[in-house]
Design a protein around this motif. Structure first.
Motif, PDB file in Angstrom:
ATOM      1  N   MET A 116       0.744  -1.282  -0.103  1.00  0.00           N
ATOM      2  CA  MET A 116      -0.056   0.080   0.047  1.00  0.00           C
ATOM      3  C   MET A 116       0.949   1.207  -0.080  1.00  0.00           C
ATOM      4  SD  MET A 116      -3.338  -0.668  -0.035  1.00  0.00           S
ATOM      5  CE  MET A 116      -3.993   0.689   0.420  1.00  0.00           C
ATOM      6  N   MET A 117       2.297   0.983  -0.153  1.00  0.00           N
ATOM      7  CA  MET A 117       3.124   2.115  -0.242  1.00  0.00           C
ATOM      8  C   MET A 117       3.278   2.649  -1.661  1.00  0.00           C
ATOM      9  SD  MET A 117       3.557   2.782   2.883  1.00  0.00           S
ATOM     10  CE  MET A 117       5.208   3.732   3.206  1.00  0.00           C
ATOM     11  N   ARG A 118       3.309   3.916  -1.867  1.00  0.00           N
ATOM     12  CA  ARG A 118       3.670   4.291  -3.392  1.00  0.00           C
ATOM     13  C   ARG A 118       4.601   5.779  -3.356  1.00  0.00           C
ATOM     14  NH1 ARG A 118       1.330   0.563  -3.833  1.00  0.00           N
ATOM     15  NH2 ARG A 118      -0.481   0.023  -4.936  1.00  0.00           N
ATOM     16  N   LYS A 119       5.473   5.910  -3.993  1.00  0.00           N
ATOM     17  CA  LYS A 119       6.290   7.014  -3.882  1.00  0.00           C
ATOM     18  C   LYS A 119       5.605   8.391  -4.036  1.00  0.00           C
ATOM     19  CE  LYS A 119      10.898   4.847  -5.407  1.00  0.00           C
ATOM     20  NZ  LYS A 119      11.797   4.856  -6.146  1.00  0.00           N
ATOM     21  N   GLY A 120       5.895   9.317  -3.241  1.00  0.00           N
ATOM     22  CA  GLY A 120       5.120  10.488  -3.179  1.00  0.00           C
ATOM     23  C   GLY A 120       6.032  11.661  -3.966  1.00  0.00           C
ATOM     24  N   ARG A 121       5.756  12.892  -3.260  1.00  0.00           N
ATOM     25  CA  ARG A 121       6.322  14.112  -3.900  1.00  0.00           C
ATOM     26  C   ARG A 121       7.733  13.996  -3.869  1.00  0.00           C
ATOM     27  NH1 ARG A 121       4.924  19.471  -4.459  1.00  0.00           N
ATOM     28  NH2 ARG A 121       6.606  20.762  -3.383  1.00  0.00           N
ATOM     29  N   PHE A 122       8.426  13.434  -2.945  1.00  0.00           N
ATOM     30  CA  PHE A 122      10.006  13.461  -3.069  1.00  0.00           C
ATOM     31  C   PHE A 122      10.388  12.219  -3.345  1.00  0.00           C
ATOM     32  CE2 PHE A 122       8.768  17.121  -0.230  1.00  0.00           C
ATOM     33  CZ  PHE A 122       9.315  18.157  -1.033  1.00  0.00           C
ATOM     34  N   GLY A 123       9.848  11.386  -3.867  1.00  0.00           N
ATOM     35  CA  GLY A 123      10.059  10.084  -4.326  1.00  0.00           C
ATOM     36  C   GLY A 123      10.282   9.475  -3.037  1.00  0.00           C
ATOM     37  N   ILE A 124       9.741   9.466  -1.937  1.00  0.00           N
ATOM     38  CA  ILE A 124       9.647   8.852  -0.688  1.00  0.00           C
ATOM     39  C   ILE A 124       8.293   8.060  -0.819  1.00  0.00           C
ATOM     40  CG2 ILE A 124       9.806   8.885   2.035  1.00  0.00           C
ATOM     41  CD1 ILE A 124      11.149  11.621   1.445  1.00  0.00           C
ATOM     42  N   PRO A 125       8.354   6.797  -0.372  1.00  0.00           N
ATOM     43  CA  PRO A 125       7.259   5.898  -0.168  1.00  0.00           C
ATOM     44  C   PRO A 125       6.187   6.550   0.766  1.00  0.00           C
ATOM     45  CG  PRO A 125       8.969   4.619  -0.436  1.00  0.00           C
ATOM     46  CD  PRO A 125       9.597   5.806  -0.245  1.00  0.00           C
ATOM     47  N   GLU A 126       4.984   6.447   0.536  1.00  0.00           N
ATOM     48  CA  GLU A 126       3.793   6.899   1.411  1.00  0.00           C
ATOM     49  C   GLU A 126       2.735   5.920   1.451  1.00  0.00           C
ATOM     50  OE1 GLU A 126       4.774  11.741   0.680  1.00  0.00           O
ATOM     51  OE2 GLU A 126       3.176  10.924  -0.464  1.00  0.00           O
ATOM     52  N   PRO A 127       2.058   5.705   2.399  1.00  0.00           N
ATOM     53  CA  PRO A 127       0.626   5.138   2.583  1.00  0.00           C
ATOM     54  C   PRO A 127      -0.277   5.671   1.614  1.00  0.00           C
ATOM     55  CG  PRO A 127       1.473   5.514   4.835  1.00  0.00           C
ATOM     56  CD  PRO A 127       2.183   6.553   3.767  1.00  0.00           C
ATOM     57  N   GLN A 128      -1.127   4.610   0.852  1.00  0.00           N
ATOM     58  CA  GLN A 128      -2.159   5.075   0.222  1.00  0.00           C
ATOM     59  C   GLN A 128      -3.517   4.746   0.827  1.00  0.00           C
ATOM     60  OE1 GLN A 128      -1.413   6.614  -3.083  1.00  0.00           O
ATOM     61  NE2 GLN A 128       0.291   6.506  -1.881  1.00  0.00           N
ATOM     62  N   THR A 129      -3.408   5.272   2.127  1.00  0.00           N
ATOM     63  CA  THR A 129      -4.633   5.223   2.993  1.00  0.00           C
ATOM     64  C   THR A 129      -5.254   6.516   3.323  1.00  0.00           C
ATOM     65  OG1 THR A 129      -3.034   5.126   4.955  1.00  0.00           O
ATOM     66  CG2 THR A 129      -3.691   3.139   4.188  1.00  0.00           C
ATOM     67  N   GLU A 130      -6.359   6.476   3.942  1.00  0.00           N
ATOM     68  CA  GLU A 130      -7.031   7.682   4.271  1.00  0.00           C
ATOM     69  C   GLU A 130      -6.154   8.374   5.457  1.00  0.00           C
ATOM     70  OE1 GLU A 130      -9.951   9.027   2.969  1.00  0.00           O
ATOM     71  OE2 GLU A 130      -9.571   7.355   1.580  1.00  0.00           O
ATOM     72  N   THR A 131      -6.173   9.897   5.387  1.00  0.00           N
ATOM     73  CA  THR A 131      -5.495  10.637   6.358  1.00  0.00           C
ATOM     74  C   THR A 131      -5.877  10.489   7.786  1.00  0.00           C
ATOM     75  OG1 THR A 131      -5.327  12.573   4.606  1.00  0.00           O
ATOM     76  CG2 THR A 131      -5.157  12.749   7.063  1.00  0.00           C
ATOM     77  N   TYR A 132      -4.925  10.229   8.687  1.00  0.00           N
ATOM     78  CA  TYR A 132      -5.205   9.911   9.952  1.00  0.00           C
ATOM     79  C   TYR A 132      -5.471  11.445  10.900  1.00  0.00           C
ATOM     80  CZ  TYR A 132      -4.559   8.334  15.004  1.00  0.00           C
ATOM     81  OH  TYR A 132      -4.610   8.177  16.107  1.00  0.00           O
TER      82      TYR A 132
END
Length: 188
Positions: free
Chosen positions: A98-114
Protein backbone atom coordinates in the motif's frame (compact mmCIF):
# COMPACT_ATOMS: atom_id res chain seq x y z
CA UNK A 1 20.33 32.82 19.85
CA UNK A 2 21.79 33.90 16.50
CA UNK A 3 19.97 36.20 14.06
CA UNK A 4 17.98 34.03 11.64
CA UNK A 5 20.26 34.62 8.62
CA UNK A 6 23.39 33.49 10.52
CA UNK A 7 21.55 30.53 12.03
CA UNK A 8 20.30 29.44 8.58
CA UNK A 9 23.80 29.69 7.09
CA UNK A 10 25.37 27.67 9.90
CA UNK A 11 22.57 25.11 9.72
CA UNK A 12 23.20 24.68 5.98
CA UNK A 13 26.92 24.09 6.60
CA UNK A 14 26.30 21.53 9.36
CA UNK A 15 23.61 19.85 7.25
CA UNK A 16 25.93 19.52 4.24
CA UNK A 17 28.77 17.93 6.24
CA UNK A 18 26.51 15.45 8.09
CA UNK A 19 24.59 14.45 4.94
CA UNK A 20 27.85 13.75 3.08
CA UNK A 21 29.11 11.58 5.92
CA UNK A 22 25.81 9.70 6.18
CA UNK A 23 25.68 9.01 2.44
CA UNK A 24 29.12 7.37 2.64
CA UNK A 25 27.86 4.70 5.03
CA UNK A 26 27.70 1.16 3.66
CA UNK A 27 24.44 -0.84 3.74
CA UNK A 28 25.97 -3.07 6.44
CA UNK A 29 26.82 -0.04 8.60
CA UNK A 30 23.29 1.36 8.18
CA UNK A 31 21.71 -2.00 9.12
CA UNK A 32 23.96 -2.54 12.14
CA UNK A 33 23.62 1.02 13.49
CA UNK A 34 19.86 1.08 12.82
CA UNK A 35 19.48 -2.18 14.71
CA UNK A 36 21.17 -0.59 17.73
CA UNK A 37 18.84 2.41 17.57
CA UNK A 38 15.79 0.13 17.39
CA UNK A 39 17.06 -1.75 20.47
CA UNK A 40 17.44 1.57 22.34
CA UNK A 41 13.91 2.61 21.30
CA UNK A 42 12.40 -0.64 22.56
CA UNK A 43 13.73 0.17 26.05
CA UNK A 44 11.94 3.53 26.21
CA UNK A 45 8.76 3.78 28.27
CA UNK A 46 7.46 6.34 25.76
CA UNK A 47 7.60 3.67 23.05
CA UNK A 48 6.29 0.81 25.15
CA UNK A 49 3.31 2.90 26.31
CA UNK A 50 2.49 4.45 22.91
CA UNK A 51 -0.47 3.18 20.93
CA UNK A 52 -0.07 5.44 17.89
CA UNK A 53 3.45 5.97 16.53
CA UNK A 54 4.58 8.14 13.63
CA UNK A 55 7.74 6.88 11.94
CA UNK A 56 9.34 7.80 8.62
CA UNK A 57 10.57 6.00 5.53
CA UNK A 58 14.40 6.24 5.53
CA UNK A 59 16.19 7.84 2.59
CA UNK A 60 19.86 8.51 1.91
CA UNK A 61 21.05 6.12 4.65
CA UNK A 62 18.87 7.52 7.43
CA UNK A 63 18.35 5.33 10.50
CA UNK A 64 15.88 2.61 9.51
CA UNK A 65 13.08 2.06 12.03
CA UNK A 66 11.00 -0.21 9.78
CA UNK A 67 11.88 -3.37 11.79
CA UNK A 68 9.47 -2.00 14.41
CA UNK A 69 6.59 -2.42 11.93
CA UNK A 70 6.74 -6.21 11.76
CA UNK A 71 7.67 -6.71 15.40
CA UNK A 72 4.81 -4.62 16.79
CA UNK A 73 2.17 -5.24 14.10
CA UNK A 74 -1.23 -5.47 15.75
CA UNK A 75 0.06 -3.92 18.98
CA UNK A 76 0.54 -0.36 17.74
CA UNK A 77 -0.85 1.80 14.97
CA UNK A 78 2.04 3.03 12.83
CA UNK A 79 1.72 6.17 10.74
CA UNK A 80 3.89 7.60 7.98
CA UNK A 81 4.13 11.20 6.78
CA UNK A 82 2.70 12.32 3.46
CA UNK A 83 3.98 15.64 2.16
CA UNK A 84 2.07 18.19 0.14
CA UNK A 85 3.28 21.46 -1.32
CA UNK A 86 3.54 23.33 2.00
CA UNK A 87 2.35 20.84 4.59
CA UNK A 88 2.48 17.31 5.91
CA UNK A 89 -0.27 14.92 6.93
CA UNK A 90 -0.06 11.38 8.28
CA UNK A 91 -1.64 8.13 7.15
CA UNK A 92 -1.78 4.66 8.71
CA UNK A 93 0.63 2.01 7.48
CA UNK A 94 -1.22 -0.92 5.87
CA UNK A 95 1.71 -2.90 4.46
CA UNK A 96 4.39 -2.37 1.82
CA UNK A 97 1.96 -3.15 -0.99
CA UNK A 98 0.00 0.00 0.00
CA UNK A 99 3.06 2.27 -0.25
CA UNK A 100 3.67 4.46 -3.33
CA UNK A 101 6.35 7.02 -4.06
CA UNK A 102 5.20 10.51 -3.14
CA UNK A 103 6.25 14.08 -3.80
CA UNK A 104 9.96 13.59 -3.04
CA UNK A 105 10.19 9.99 -4.23
CA UNK A 106 9.67 8.73 -0.67
CA UNK A 107 7.17 5.87 -0.22
CA UNK A 108 3.90 7.00 1.39
CA UNK A 109 0.82 5.02 2.49
CA UNK A 110 -2.15 5.04 0.12
CA UNK A 111 -4.62 5.03 3.01
CA UNK A 112 -6.95 7.70 4.39
CA UNK A 113 -5.57 10.65 6.35
CA UNK A 114 -5.27 9.98 10.09
CA UNK A 115 -6.80 12.74 12.21
CA UNK A 116 -6.58 11.24 15.72
CA UNK A 117 -4.08 11.72 18.51
CA UNK A 118 -0.47 10.66 18.06
CA UNK A 119 1.34 9.40 21.14
CA UNK A 120 4.88 9.28 19.81
CA UNK A 121 6.65 10.85 16.84
CA UNK A 122 10.03 9.63 15.63
CA UNK A 123 11.67 12.56 13.89
CA UNK A 124 14.46 12.14 11.37
CA UNK A 125 17.12 14.82 11.35
CA UNK A 126 20.48 15.60 9.87
CA UNK A 127 22.04 17.04 13.04
CA UNK A 128 20.94 17.10 16.70
CA UNK A 129 22.58 18.45 19.84
CA UNK A 130 22.66 17.46 23.52
CA UNK A 131 19.90 20.00 24.24
CA UNK A 132 17.59 18.12 21.80
CA UNK A 133 17.63 20.80 19.10
CA UNK A 134 17.35 19.53 15.53
CA UNK A 135 18.44 20.48 12.04
CA UNK A 136 16.27 18.75 9.48
CA UNK A 137 16.47 18.49 5.71
CA UNK A 138 15.50 22.15 5.34
CA UNK A 139 11.89 22.02 4.13
CA UNK A 140 10.25 22.83 7.46
CA UNK A 141 7.61 20.10 7.09
CA UNK A 142 8.31 18.52 10.48
CA UNK A 143 8.71 21.89 12.22
CA UNK A 144 5.19 22.93 11.17
CA UNK A 145 3.70 19.51 11.90
CA UNK A 146 5.31 19.18 15.35
CA UNK A 147 4.33 22.68 16.45
CA UNK A 148 0.66 21.65 16.08
CA UNK A 149 1.11 18.56 18.28
CA UNK A 150 2.49 19.73 21.63
CA UNK A 151 1.19 16.68 23.53
CA UNK A 152 2.92 14.06 21.38
CA UNK A 153 6.33 12.85 22.56
CA UNK A 154 8.99 13.79 20.02
CA UNK A 155 12.06 11.58 19.69
CA UNK A 156 14.86 12.51 17.31
CA UNK A 157 16.72 9.63 15.71
CA UNK A 158 20.27 9.75 14.32
CA UNK A 159 23.71 8.17 14.22
CA UNK A 160 26.33 9.05 16.83
CA UNK A 161 28.25 11.35 14.46
CA UNK A 162 25.08 13.40 13.92
CA UNK A 163 24.78 14.28 17.61
CA UNK A 164 26.82 17.37 18.51
CA UNK A 165 28.00 18.20 22.03
CA UNK A 166 27.81 21.95 21.36
CA UNK A 167 24.52 23.79 20.88
CA UNK A 168 23.61 23.89 17.20
CA UNK A 169 22.08 27.01 15.65
CA UNK A 170 18.31 27.00 15.98
CA UNK A 171 15.39 29.36 15.59
CA UNK A 172 12.54 30.02 18.02
CA UNK A 173 9.93 28.24 15.88
CA UNK A 174 11.92 24.99 15.53
CA UNK A 175 10.52 22.55 18.13
CA UNK A 176 12.91 20.76 20.46
CA UNK A 177 12.78 17.01 20.77
CA UNK A 178 11.90 15.37 24.09
CA UNK A 179 14.73 12.89 23.50
CA UNK A 180 17.36 11.99 20.93
CA UNK A 181 18.30 8.36 20.36
CA UNK A 182 21.54 7.22 18.72
CA UNK A 183 23.05 3.72 18.47
CA UNK A 184 24.94 4.27 21.73
CA UNK A 185 22.99 6.84 23.75
CA UNK A 186 19.68 8.37 24.66
CA UNK A 187 19.68 12.10 25.44
CA UNK A 188 16.86 13.92 27.25
Amino acid sequence: MLPWFYARREQAELRSIAEQKRRLMTPDQVAEQSSRVVAQIEQLAAFREANTVLIYYPIHNEVDLRPLLAKYEGQKTFLFPVTHRHSMEVRPYAGEDMMRKGRFGIPEPQTETYKGAIDLIFVPGVVFDHHCHRIGRGGGYYDKFLSKRPLAKKIGVCYDFQLKKHTIPHLWHEPKMDRVVTPHSTIG
